[in-house]
Structure formats: C-alpha cells, structure tokens
Design a protein around this motif. Structure first.
Motif, short mmCIF file in Angstrom:
data_model
loop_
_atom_site.label_atom_id
_atom_site.label_comp_id
_atom_site.label_asym_id
_atom_site.label_seq_id
_atom_site.Cartn_x
_atom_site.Cartn_y
_atom_site.Cartn_z
N ALA A 1 0.83 -1.20 0.00
CA ALA A 1 0.00 0.00 0.00
C ALA A 1 0.87 1.26 0.00
CB ALA A 1 -0.93 -0.02 1.19
N GLY A 2 2.02 1.20 0.65
CA GLY A 2 2.90 2.37 0.71
C GLY A 2 3.39 2.81 -0.65
N THR A 3 3.77 1.86 -1.48
CA THR A 3 4.25 2.20 -2.82
C THR A 3 3.14 2.84 -3.64
OG1 THR A 3 5.85 0.39 -2.76
CG2 THR A 3 5.29 1.26 -4.92
N ILE A 4 1.95 2.28 -3.56
CA ILE A 4 0.81 2.84 -4.30
C ILE A 4 0.48 4.24 -3.80
CG2 ILE A 4 -1.67 2.61 -4.76
CD1 ILE A 4 -1.22 -0.45 -4.68
N ILE A 26 11.60 0.66 -5.87
CA ILE A 26 12.60 -0.35 -5.53
C ILE A 26 11.88 -1.68 -5.36
CG2 ILE A 26 14.40 -1.07 -3.91
CD1 ILE A 26 15.08 1.48 -5.51
N ALA A 27 12.22 -2.63 -6.22
CA ALA A 27 11.66 -3.97 -6.17
C ALA A 27 12.75 -4.90 -5.63
CB ALA A 27 11.19 -4.39 -7.56
N SER A 28 12.87 -6.07 -6.18
CA SER A 28 13.91 -7.02 -5.80
C SER A 28 13.98 -8.09 -6.88
CB SER A 28 13.56 -7.68 -4.46
OG SER A 28 14.44 -8.78 -4.20
N VAL A 29 15.14 -8.67 -7.04
CA VAL A 29 15.29 -9.79 -7.96
C VAL A 29 14.37 -10.94 -7.53
CG1 VAL A 29 17.28 -10.83 -6.78
CG2 VAL A 29 16.98 -11.15 -9.23
N ALA A 43 6.16 -11.88 -3.18
CA ALA A 43 4.85 -11.43 -3.66
C ALA A 43 4.75 -9.90 -3.61
CB ALA A 43 3.73 -12.05 -2.83
N THR A 44 5.22 -9.29 -2.54
CA THR A 44 5.13 -7.83 -2.44
C THR A 44 6.05 -7.15 -3.45
OG1 THR A 44 6.78 -7.73 -0.65
CG2 THR A 44 4.46 -7.88 -0.01
N LYS A 45 7.22 -7.71 -3.68
CA LYS A 45 8.12 -7.11 -4.67
C LYS A 45 7.62 -7.36 -6.09
CE LYS A 45 10.84 -5.26 -1.74
NZ LYS A 45 10.93 -3.80 -1.60
N ALA A 50 4.52 -4.95 -10.92
CA ALA A 50 3.26 -4.77 -11.64
C ALA A 50 2.77 -3.32 -11.54
CB ALA A 50 2.19 -5.72 -11.08
N ILE A 51 2.91 -2.73 -10.37
CA ILE A 51 2.54 -1.32 -10.18
C ILE A 51 3.37 -0.43 -11.10
CG2 ILE A 51 2.71 0.60 -8.52
CD1 ILE A 51 2.07 -1.58 -6.33
N THR A 52 4.65 -0.71 -11.17
CA THR A 52 5.57 0.08 -12.01
C THR A 52 5.14 0.03 -13.47
OG1 THR A 52 7.41 -0.29 -10.49
CG2 THR A 52 7.97 0.27 -12.78
N LYS A 53 4.87 -1.15 -13.97
CA LYS A 53 4.50 -1.30 -15.38
C LYS A 53 3.17 -0.63 -15.71
CE LYS A 53 7.30 -5.37 -16.23
NZ LYS A 53 8.01 -4.88 -17.41
#
Length: 133
Positions: A1-4, A26-29, A43-45, A50-53
């Motif tokens: 929720a924070g990223t959104i 910032i995601a993760s491999v 799952a969160t990363k 998905a949010i980024t795209k």
C-alpha cells in the motif's frame, strides 16, 4: 500500500507541475525469480513490479516515466547478522561471486532518473550480478 500511496501522491504533484518527471520504485530480484522461504516478500516485490509497469502506461501521456530497480543480495546492515554459511551459499549462486554495494544500486537509480534514460519507462532494471536463484 505504501508504494501505491506514494506513487499516487507524487504523480499528482508532477501532473500539476506539468513538467513530467521520473518515479523509481525499488523492487527485488526475488520479485522476478522468487526464492524459497520468501513467499510474502517475493509477492510484495512482484506487486511493485506490476505497479511500475501499469503506472508507466498510465502516466506516459503526462511525460512521467516510471521504472523499478530490482537489487539482488546487497551489503547492508541487515546482512551483518545473517548466518555465514547461508550467505556464502547465496553468494556462490551469483555469477559475479559477490554482493552488490549500496552505491551500485544508487547508481542504477541515478541512471534511470537521468536524461540518458529519457526513453525508458515501464522497465525493471535488475542490479544483481547475474543472480540465479
């Protein structure tokens, strides 16, 4: 929720200014490849990716670029308390045979924020030394 939440706030501000901008998540491999024992984290990363795209597609018309950096194993304070054998095993699965330094992650973000990346949006830049999990 924070990223959104942050993405919505920042993109509104950028839209009002009318000058475009850059958002780097910032995601993760692990969000790309998964990793045993890290179901929730991966799952969160993956959600950050998905949010980024999606945000890149939604905000492109406002000249706002949205990308993500997906670090691999990085030398941080959190790593200092990790079991040495476990850490050695993880490092051995990295083609460059070492962890990333925080500065290397920062340089990837700097590139994506620069004019050198003016035509890059909706992408995930893995900074992982060629990790094969």
């Amino acid at each position: 929720a924070g990223t959104i939440n942050m993405l919505q706030i920042i993109s509104r501000l950028m839209s009002r200014q009318g000058t475009g901008g850059n958002i780097i998540n910032i995601a993760s491999v692990v969000g790309i490849q998964g990793n045993p024992g890290q179901l929730v984290y991966s799952a969160t990363k993956g959600a950050v990716i998905a949010i980024t795209k999606t945000a890149a597609k939604e905000l492109a018309s406002k000249n706002i670029r949205v990308n993500a950096v997906a670090p691999g194993l990085t030398r941080t304070e959190m790593i200092k308390n990790t079991d040495k054998k476990f850490l050695e095993n993880r490092i051995n699965r990295i083609a460059l045979k070492r962890m990333a330094e925080p500065e290397e992650i920062a340089q990837a973000c700097f590139f994506l924020a620069s004019d050198n990346a003016a035509y890059i949006t909706g992408q995930v830049l893995s900074v992982d030394g060629c990790t094969s999990l």
